[in-house]
Design an enzyme around this catalytic site. Structure first.
Site, short mmCIF file in Angstrom:
data_model
loop_
_atom_site.label_atom_id
_atom_site.label_comp_id
_atom_site.label_asym_id
_atom_site.label_seq_id
_atom_site.Cartn_x
_atom_site.Cartn_y
_atom_site.Cartn_z
N ASP A 38 0.83 -1.21 0.00
CA ASP A 38 0.00 0.00 0.00
C ASP A 38 0.86 1.26 0.00
OD1 ASP A 38 -2.16 -1.63 0.04
OD2 ASP A 38 -2.57 -1.41 2.17
N SER A 83 -16.39 -22.28 8.39
CA SER A 83 -15.53 -23.28 7.78
C SER A 83 -16.06 -24.67 8.13
CB SER A 83 -14.09 -23.11 8.26
OG SER A 83 -14.07 -23.19 9.66
N GLU A 114 -21.56 -34.51 -1.58
CA GLU A 114 -21.20 -33.86 -2.84
C GLU A 114 -19.70 -33.61 -2.92
OE1 GLU A 114 -23.86 -30.66 -2.08
OE2 GLU A 114 -22.29 -29.35 -1.33
N LYS A 116 -16.16 -31.85 -3.03
CA LYS A 116 -15.52 -30.68 -2.45
C LYS A 116 -14.58 -30.13 -3.52
CE LYS A 116 -13.01 -29.15 1.63
NZ LYS A 116 -12.00 -28.41 0.88
N ARG A 137 -15.07 -15.52 0.50
CA ARG A 137 -15.40 -15.94 1.85
C ARG A 137 -14.67 -15.07 2.88
NH1 ARG A 137 -12.94 -19.05 5.46
NH2 ARG A 137 -14.26 -19.88 7.09
N GLU A 177 -18.34 -22.35 -5.49
CA GLU A 177 -16.90 -22.43 -5.59
C GLU A 177 -16.46 -21.95 -6.96
OE1 GLU A 177 -16.33 -23.44 -2.70
OE2 GLU A 177 -14.17 -23.83 -2.61
N LYS A 291 -23.37 -33.42 4.17
CA LYS A 291 -24.26 -32.46 4.83
C LYS A 291 -25.56 -33.15 5.22
CE LYS A 291 -22.79 -28.64 1.81
NZ LYS A 291 -23.14 -27.88 0.59
N LYS A 315 -11.72 -35.41 3.46
CA LYS A 315 -10.65 -35.10 2.52
C LYS A 315 -9.99 -36.39 2.06
CE LYS A 315 -9.21 -30.54 3.29
NZ LYS A 315 -8.22 -29.77 2.57
#
Ligand SMILES: [Zn+2]
Length: 670
Positions: A38, A83, A114, A116, A137, A177, A291, A315
């Site tokens: 900056d 998150s 679903e 990721k 986000r 996403e 979910k 994951k």
């Protein structure tokens, strides 16, 4: 500050800001704090305000968005984008399920499972069916308002279709996403003429979304898959799967292959299936999201401060592995970049055995606090070189060894220098063996000296037989020595010698590019050749005079200057010249019409600024000086010349007017 130094300063700042932009946006690997950025930006703005002549449209301050980085407006997420809890283990999925079961009592429930997507989460706000704004986000509570950039995303509807009921929600926040497909990522890396390639699709998507010029974002082929909603007013959604279907009917592209599962066993089976099959997808997924399907049950389950209790990410475990760091080797790239490479205890990741991973640079080693003997997490995703993610510090025994930053090149022992950016270490020795082979190949490549037939296997052979040590030696090869190499046909020996010979006549711009000076691409090589006309002239330039050339910024100028100050490089260049390689810019021949003449310019000229006139003189091969002396050939005299006029008369220096000067520049008069 006078105009000339202001102009230089502005150019320097522009170059620096562009450099850091690239680090930040394209590579997602910033080298300086936002505050420092900056400060640079504010400085540039001030200079441009004080010297509006130099506020050119190519300046980073002139980009579409009004404000820089810090200036992305913030957007608060009314419903926080929390998150997700992550897990890599089946067992944890099972205990997640047990918690759900317990909290919902005897109620039956279903999961929606679903992909990721490995992208960047965003929120899109639609008011009465029209896209109003959108944000990243961020920290979950507040994100960056990247509305303009989101508008360039493929498959991002600008106007929504009504719900099947005919209704249009007053307000709809879709969450999804942003990503780049594997195919588009490949194309992007092919298209953009970049010295350094984009590292991976996710970082590129993240960087592109935060570009200040949405025209560039538009070229990055971003796409979006929607996976849910945030705030909704004017309609009521009840189930996740149903919501996504409705969103699809409204015009969104939604995360495909959503699977409803009744038991955690089904969930695990579905997840494991995609762990194997994910390579078939045209985008990267790094796991699956599980979910609870019913919104009323979600409400019952609630959230912790950080993450919802009704959702978990599974994951894919094979992407990462924990293994021992045996050793750190230092690798030298073509342009001399020193990269620390982790030598690992071989470990299997996604079906391939990994025994090396990049540590990027020594700052990264410091950041990770990694030591030899550590157990480290290693990641491999897609085509990307495996990298060390971090250390399993709890596994330390106390015998681990600190990794020393080398001060000398492992190959040639030259002293290493820090990059202009201050992160990467470099070996600037043109004769460095580790760099040599790659350098020779670059030298001979089509856009450089274009020596046909001088390919990898032949260069290797020449090097191992010590026929050559650097690219200049190529010009000292002879037919006899080549003919004697085994399996080297007489005809190909002849062809190579011919091709080498032919390349001697190339224009200077090809030679400059072929030298492989860091940051100097084809275009810059052409600019330099045009501007300085001869290699000798280019060699002489100071960083400042190089920076004064349009398109040559301080990073490049520094690199050019260092290149010609290196002793080994000087020797190689001398060999090239001795071999009869052309070191002049041919063509019009205008570049040397003032060669050997020294000019002093005084007074104000009609057609030029004094700086501009000086540049022209140098461009045409002449020299300029600010003071008169015995070596001065001409005094160019404008309006109100002052004392120099008298002095020139005394010294017997030839005094010429602006119009005479003009004629001279056109080559009409000497
Ligand atoms: Zn070296």
């Amino acid at each position: 500050m006078d105009k000339m130094s202001a102009s230089k300063k502005i150019e320097k700042l522009k170059e620096l800001i562009r450099y850091h932009d690239r680090k930040y946006f394209a590579e997602n690997n910033p080298e300086i704090e936002d505050r420092e950025y900056d400060r640079l930006y504010a400085q540039l703005k001030k200079f441009e305000k004080d010297f509006p002549d130099f506020a050119l449209p190519d300046s980073p301050t002139q980009r579409v968005s009004e404000e820089p980085l810090a200036g992305f407006k913030h957007m608060r997420h009314v419903i926080p984008m929390l998150s997700m809890n992550n897990t890599y283990s089946h067992a944890e999925l099972e205990s997640f399920d047990e918690r759900i079961k317990k909290n919902l009592g005897k109620e039956p429930y279903e999961y929606a499972v679903e992909f990721k997507i490995d992208g960047v989460s965003v929120a899109l706000i639609y008011e009465n069916g029209t896209f109003a704004r959108g944000a990243t986000r961020g920290d979950g509570k507040t994100g960056d308002d990247v509305t303009e950039n989101l508008k360039t995303v493929k498959n991002m509807p600008h106007v929504l279709k009504s719900l099947p009921s005919g209704k249009m929600p007053r307000l709809l926040e879709a969450r999804g996403e942003v990503y780049i497909s594997k195919k588009d990522f490949e194309k992007l890396n092919k298209e953009e003429a970049r010295e350094e390639k984009f590292a991976n699709p996710r970082n590129t998507a993240a960087g592109s979304l935060k570009l200040l010029d949405s025209r560039i974002t538009a070229k990055r082929r971003l796409d979006i898959l929607v996976w849910g909603t945030g705030r909704v007013e004017g309609t009521d959604f009840k189930y996740h799967d149903e919501t996504l279907k409705l969103l699809e009917e409204m015009g969104f592209k939604i995360v495909p292959r959503l699977e409803k599962c009744r038991t955690i066993k089904e969930v695990i089976k579905y997840c494991d299936g995609w762990q194997e099959r994910r390579k078939e997808l045209d985008y990267t997924i790094d796991g699956m999201v599980i979910k609870v399907n019913s919104f009323s049950q979600r409400e019952k389950l609630g959230s912790t401060a950080k993450s919802p209790r009704w959702m978990i990410a599974y994951k894919f475990p094979a992407e990462k592995a924990l293994t021992g760091l045996l050793e750190v080797k230092v690798q030298v790239g073509r342009t001399g970049t020193i990269t620390p490479v982790a030598i690992l205890k071989p470990v299997c990741i996604s079906g391939s055995t990994i025994s090396r991973a990049t540590l990027h640079n020594f700052d990264e080693i410091k950041r990770l606090n990694v030591k030899v003997g550590d157990m480290v997490y290693v990641e491999k995703s897609g085509e990307i070189i495996p990298k060390v993610l971090g250390v399993a510090a709890e596994k330390r025994k106390g015998t681990e060894k600190r990794i020393a930053v080398p001060s000398r090149c492992p190959s040639c022992h030259s002293t290493l220098h820090k990059d202009t950016g201050g992160v990467a270490l470099r070996c600037d020795n043109v004769s460095c063996p580790a760099q040599t082979e790659q350098k020779i190949l670059h030298f001979a490549s089509r856009n450089a000296m274009d020596i046909e037939g001088l390919g990898e296997s032949i260069v290797e052979k020449f090097l191992s037989r010590r026929l050559i040590k650097d690219y200049a030696d190529v010009y000292y090869l002879n037919f006899e020595s080549l003919k004697n190499l085994e399996r080297f046909a007489e005809k190909s020996a002849r062809n190579i010698i011919d091709a080498i010979d032919k390349s001697k006549a190339n224009d200077l711009n090809r030679l400059i590019f072929a030298l492989g000076i860091r940051h100097v691409g084809e275009k810059a090589a052409w600019t330099l050749a045009k501007r300085f006309g001869t290699l000798a002239e280019l060699k002489k330039q100071s960083v400042d005079s190089l920076t004064a050339v349009n398109e040559i910024g301080p990073v490049m100028a520094e690199s050019i200057h260092n290149f010609f100050r290196n002793k080994e490089n000087t020797l190689v260049l001398a060999k090239l010249e001795k071999a009869g390689v052309n070191v002049r810019m041919a063509g019009s021949g205008e570049s040397s019409i003032l060669e050997g003449k020294t000019f002093v310019i005084t007074g104000s000229l009609d057609g030029y600024t004094r700086t501009g006139a000086g540049e022209l003189v140098r461009h045409l091969g002449g020299n300029t000086s600010s003071s008169l002396g015995r070596n001065t050939d001409y005094l160019v005299c404008g309006e109100k010349p002052g004392s120099k006029f008298e002095k020139a008369k005394k010294l017997g220096v030839k005094i010429i007017s602006e119009s005479e000067f003009n004629k001279m520049l056109k080559g009409l008069k000497k």
